[in-house]
Design a protein around this motif. Structure first.
Motif, PDB file in Angstrom:
ATOM      1  N   SER A  83      57.855  41.445  -2.094  1.00 27.05           N
ATOM      2  CA  SER A  83      58.496  42.698  -1.685  1.00 27.05           C
ATOM      3  C   SER A  83      58.627  43.657  -2.867  1.00 27.05           C
ATOM      4  CB  SER A  83      59.875  42.428  -1.076  1.00 27.05           C
ATOM      5  OG  SER A  83      59.757  41.784   0.173  1.00 27.05           O
TER       6      SER A  83
ATOM      7  N   ILE B  43      62.655  48.367   0.728  1.00 24.98           N
ATOM      8  CA  ILE B  43      61.854  47.233   0.269  1.00 24.98           C
ATOM      9  C   ILE B  43      62.437  46.669  -1.021  1.00 24.98           C
ATOM     10  CG2 ILE B  43      59.542  46.464  -0.399  1.00 24.98           C
ATOM     11  CD1 ILE B  43      58.382  48.692   1.280  1.00 24.98           C
TER      12      ILE B  43
ATOM     13  N   LYS C  56      55.521  45.660  -3.754  1.00 24.47           N
ATOM     14  CA  LYS C  56      55.111  46.794  -2.925  1.00 24.47           C
ATOM     15  C   LYS C  56      56.230  47.820  -2.735  1.00 24.47           C
ATOM     16  CE  LYS C  56      55.930  44.332   1.464  1.00 24.47           C
ATOM     17  NZ  LYS C  56      55.287  43.823   2.684  1.00 24.47           N
ATOM     18  N   ALA C  57      57.340  47.661  -3.461  1.00 25.97           N
ATOM     19  CA  ALA C  57      58.430  48.634  -3.359  1.00 25.97           C
ATOM     20  C   ALA C  57      57.985  49.987  -3.895  1.00 25.97           C
ATOM     21  CB  ALA C  57      59.657  48.130  -4.129  1.00 25.97           C
TER      22      ALA C  57
ATOM     23  N   GLY D 238      65.315  44.360   0.007  1.00 26.03           N
ATOM     24  CA  GLY D 238      64.810  43.096   0.524  1.00 26.03           C
ATOM     25  C   GLY D 238      64.277  42.205  -0.591  1.00 26.03           C
ATOM     26  N   GLY D 239      63.581  42.824  -1.553  1.00 29.75           N
ATOM     27  CA  GLY D 239      63.061  42.063  -2.679  1.00 29.75           C
ATOM     28  C   GLY D 239      64.162  41.473  -3.527  1.00 29.75           C
TER      29      GLY D 239
END
Length: 279
Positions: free
Chosen positions: A41, A52, A44-45, A55-56
């Motif tokens: 995650s 994102i 690709k933030a 979430g990461g």
């Protein structure tokens, strides 16, 4: 505790899937799964999809905490010949990742000098990263809810990550940025005929094509280098766990811990290439 029959079989070199073995295996698997998901995650933030980042951070901090607590449990087993029975043992550090990392350093001090342990990144990047991640795990993961409900808020974790880790990473960049003259030309051609409204990770307004192009380049660079930084921190803790696991007495059967973390036990160049951390 194991029965006398289980103990006898273990001493004869046969693996017995004891309750302790299963619990350690499940916990190592969960830690690996969380770390890999969190890093995927973070990789690709970007400024336009800041959820994102959250979430990461959630998955990564959970995985890192569990790896480090496993290292402390295995260390206790090596030192005492039994698993800890104190309910407070694993809770002593709570979610404070900085304290857990200090605990991992203590475990490392008891390893043989020849043990293969991957080093942490330089303190100038590890320290602010661990401070931000630790504060996220402790409380700033609730930042949005805290602000919405009037609670005294911590610092926005995405803003902090980009300001304290991202900006220094950008400052270290040696290669020139991609040319964005095309974006300036587009701004001149379109003028007020197009409306753009975003914010970068640290709250800077993005209202032109040039600003959007610059923000995209910076987001991608911080995603790549920030994820690499986090992967190296995880690799260090995992390597201490695995090395200490090799010192567990043969009378106590534990899983082969490295099997859960193969993807992390690789070179810097390998980790930097990872985008999905599958495996």
């Amino acid at each position: 505790m194991r029965s006398e029959e289980q103990q006898k079989v273990i001493m004869e070199g046969v693996v017995v899937f004891t309750p302790e073995w299963r619990l350690l295996a499940h916990e190592a698997g969960l830690a690996s799964y969380s770390l890999r998901g969190g890093l995927a995650s973070l990789r690709k933030a970007n400024y336009a999809d800041q959820q994102i980042y959250y979430g990461g951070f959630f998955q990564y901090t959970i995985g890192l905490e569990r790896v480090m607590k496993l290292a402390l449990i295995i260390d206790y087993l090596v030192e005492n010949g039994t698993l800890p029975t104190d309910r407070q043992f694993a809770k002593k550090f709570g979610h404070k990742l900085t304290d857990l990392l200090t605990g991992v350093a203590d475990v490392r001090s008891r390893l043989d000098p020849s043990a293969r342990v991957w080093e942490l990144p330089d303190p100038d990047m590890t320290d602010p990263a661990m401070s931000a991640l630790s504060d996220f795990a402790i409380g700033s993961r609730y930042y949005n809810i805290d602000v919405l409900t009037g609670k005294a808020a911590t610092q926005n974790p995405v803003d902090r990550w980009f300001s304290e880790i991202g900006r220094p990473l950008i400052a270290k960049r040696k290669q020139p940025w991609k040319d964005i003259q095309w974006a300036h030309a587009l701004d001149s051609a379109v003028g007020s005929g197009c409306s753009i409204l975003f914010e970068t990770e640290d709250g800077t307004l993005v209202d032109t094509f040039a600003a959007a192009a610059r923000a995209a380049h910076e987001s991608e660079y911080v995603a790549k280098e920030g994820t690499f930084l986090c992967a190296r921190i995880a690799r260090h803790a995992i390597s201490v766990l695995v090395a200490r696991g090799h010192q567990v007495p043969r009378t106590f059967q534990i899983p082969n811990l490295v099997e859960f973390f193969y993807i992390f036990m690789n070179s810097d160049s390998y980790l930097k290439r990872q985008k999905t951390f599958a495996g």
